[in-house]
Design a protein around this motif. Sequence first.
Motif, PDB file in Angstrom:
ATOM      1  N   LEU A 259      27.514  14.560 -13.942  1.00 36.89           N
ATOM      2  CA  LEU A 259      26.279  14.548 -14.726  1.00 36.89           C
ATOM      3  C   LEU A 259      25.834  15.958 -15.109  1.00 36.89           C
ATOM      4  O   LEU A 259      25.288  16.161 -16.199  1.00 36.89           O
ATOM      5  N   LEU A 260      26.076  16.922 -14.246  1.00 34.53           N
ATOM      6  CA  LEU A 260      25.770  18.314 -14.584  1.00 34.53           C
ATOM      7  C   LEU A 260      26.614  18.759 -15.777  1.00 34.53           C
ATOM      8  O   LEU A 260      26.107  19.380 -16.717  1.00 34.53           O
ATOM      9  N   LEU A 261      27.903  18.432 -15.740  1.00 38.84           N
ATOM     10  CA  LEU A 261      28.781  18.797 -16.858  1.00 38.84           C
ATOM     11  C   LEU A 261      28.389  18.073 -18.147  1.00 38.84           C
ATOM     12  O   LEU A 261      28.591  18.598 -19.244  1.00 38.84           O
ATOM     13  N   LEU A 262      27.807  16.877 -18.005  1.00 32.50           N
ATOM     14  CA  LEU A 262      27.324  16.133 -19.174  1.00 32.50           C
ATOM     15  C   LEU A 262      25.910  16.562 -19.586  1.00 32.50           C
ATOM     16  O   LEU A 262      25.366  16.037 -20.551  1.00 32.50           O
ATOM     17  N   ARG A 263      25.347  17.503 -18.803  1.00 34.56           N
ATOM     18  CA  ARG A 263      24.011  18.042 -19.032  1.00 34.56           C
ATOM     19  C   ARG A 263      22.934  16.964 -19.002  1.00 34.56           C
ATOM     20  O   ARG A 263      22.019  16.951 -19.814  1.00 34.56           O
ATOM     21  N   MET A 264      23.029  16.086 -18.019  1.00 36.12           N
ATOM     22  CA  MET A 264      22.059  15.004 -17.875  1.00 36.12           C
ATOM     23  C   MET A 264      21.163  15.257 -16.665  1.00 36.12           C
ATOM     24  O   MET A 264      21.642  15.644 -15.601  1.00 36.12           O
ATOM     25  N   LYS A 265      19.859  14.986 -16.829  1.00 38.08           N
ATOM     26  CA  LYS A 265      18.887  15.181 -15.744  1.00 38.08           C
ATOM     27  C   LYS A 265      19.197  14.337 -14.518  1.00 38.08           C
ATOM     28  O   LYS A 265      18.761  14.667 -13.427  1.00 38.08           O
TER      29      LYS A 265
ATOM     30  N   LEU B  80      23.443  22.959  -4.934  1.00 34.86           N
ATOM     31  CA  LEU B  80      23.696  22.187  -6.160  1.00 34.86           C
ATOM     32  C   LEU B  80      22.450  21.418  -6.591  1.00 34.86           C
ATOM     33  O   LEU B  80      22.165  21.322  -7.791  1.00 34.86           O
ATOM     34  N   LEU B  81      21.696  20.883  -5.631  1.00 33.35           N
ATOM     35  CA  LEU B  81      20.439  20.209  -5.965  1.00 33.35           C
ATOM     36  C   LEU B  81      19.472  21.207  -6.589  1.00 33.35           C
ATOM     37  O   LEU B  81      18.878  20.940  -7.643  1.00 33.35           O
ATOM     38  N   TRP B  82      19.307  22.369  -5.955  1.00 36.52           N
ATOM     39  CA  TRP B  82      18.409  23.384  -6.503  1.00 36.52           C
ATOM     40  C   TRP B  82      18.853  23.805  -7.901  1.00 36.52           C
ATOM     41  O   TRP B  82      18.031  23.929  -8.815  1.00 36.52           O
ATOM     42  N   TYR B  83      20.149  24.031  -8.069  1.00 34.43           N
ATOM     43  CA  TYR B  83      20.670  24.488  -9.356  1.00 34.43           C
ATOM     44  C   TYR B  83      20.406  23.452 -10.447  1.00 34.43           C
ATOM     45  O   TYR B  83      19.933  23.795 -11.543  1.00 34.43           O
ATOM     46  N   ALA B  84      20.707  22.178 -10.161  1.00 31.69           N
ATOM     47  CA  ALA B  84      20.476  21.120 -11.155  1.00 31.69           C
ATOM     48  C   ALA B  84      18.983  21.026 -11.484  1.00 31.69           C
ATOM     49  O   ALA B  84      18.606  20.874 -12.652  1.00 31.69           O
ATOM     50  N   TRP B  85      18.134  21.138 -10.454  1.00 31.76           N
ATOM     51  CA  TRP B  85      16.693  21.099 -10.675  1.00 31.76           C
ATOM     52  C   TRP B  85      16.259  22.266 -11.571  1.00 31.76           C
ATOM     53  O   TRP B  85      15.475  22.088 -12.514  1.00 31.76           O
ATOM     54  N   ALA B  86      16.768  23.457 -11.281  1.00 29.13           N
ATOM     55  CA  ALA B  86      16.419  24.640 -12.078  1.00 29.13           C
ATOM     56  C   ALA B  86      16.884  24.490 -13.518  1.00 29.13           C
ATOM     57  O   ALA B  86      16.147  24.842 -14.459  1.00 29.13           O
ATOM     58  N   MET B  87      18.071  23.950 -13.735  1.00 28.37           N
ATOM     59  CA  MET B  87      18.589  23.764 -15.087  1.00 28.37           C
ATOM     60  C   MET B  87      17.799  22.679 -15.815  1.00 28.37           C
ATOM     61  O   MET B  87      17.565  22.758 -17.023  1.00 28.37           O
TER      62      MET B  87
ATOM     63  N   PRO C 129      24.016  27.636 -20.928  1.00 26.48           N
ATOM     64  CA  PRO C 129      24.489  28.883 -20.299  1.00 26.48           C
ATOM     65  C   PRO C 129      25.900  28.704 -19.738  1.00 26.48           C
ATOM     66  O   PRO C 129      26.257  27.625 -19.255  1.00 26.48           O
ATOM     67  N   TRP C 130      26.675  29.763 -19.778  1.00 26.71           N
ATOM     68  CA  TRP C 130      28.062  29.716 -19.302  1.00 26.71           C
ATOM     69  C   TRP C 130      28.144  29.275 -17.844  1.00 26.71           C
ATOM     70  O   TRP C 130      29.077  28.602 -17.441  1.00 26.71           O
ATOM     71  N   HIS C 131      27.140  29.642 -17.056  1.00 23.33           N
ATOM     72  CA  HIS C 131      27.208  29.329 -15.624  1.00 23.33           C
ATOM     73  C   HIS C 131      27.090  27.838 -15.343  1.00 23.33           C
ATOM     74  O   HIS C 131      27.523  27.378 -14.302  1.00 23.33           O
ATOM     75  N   VAL C 132      26.527  27.066 -16.281  1.00 20.16           N
ATOM     76  CA  VAL C 132      26.478  25.605 -16.085  1.00 20.16           C
ATOM     77  C   VAL C 132      27.902  25.059 -16.023  1.00 20.16           C
ATOM     78  O   VAL C 132      28.225  24.227 -15.177  1.00 20.16           O
TER      79      VAL C 132
END
Length: 146
Positions: free
Chosen positions: A77-83, A132-139, A8-11
Amino acid sequence: MTDLTKTPWHVWMVGVLSLLWNAYGGYDFIMTNTQGETYLRASGMTQPMIDYFNAMPTWMYVPWTFGVWGAIAGSILLLLRMKWAVHAFALSVIGAVTSLIFGLMNPMPGLPPEMAVMAWMPWVIAAIAAFLLWYAWAMSRRGVLR
């Protein structure tokens, strides 16, 4: 090769904005620890504020370090799409909340009116870290992070 079309663009927006926000925290951490009072004074801190900061117990560097560098790692890590972004942001929240609690128990001496916003910054930092924690968890739950 990673399939970027499912991201998603928002990531990308959250990732870039969080990296910019957290990079300033990294800059502040490095400058405070390398330039000390010179940097603090240039930032507008008064002598009582500098004395307060210099009296900070050594153990408080642990949550400060986790807060700052966990946030930067989480953004990358978010930009790299890593858990692993979830874990990094969790460290950041622990650091931010610990620093907030310490500040509430040991308030900084009288802030000049032009720096009154500093009284709210620990709350803002903790709120952004929690978001940011919630967002990463949701993604991660949606399968965007691997």
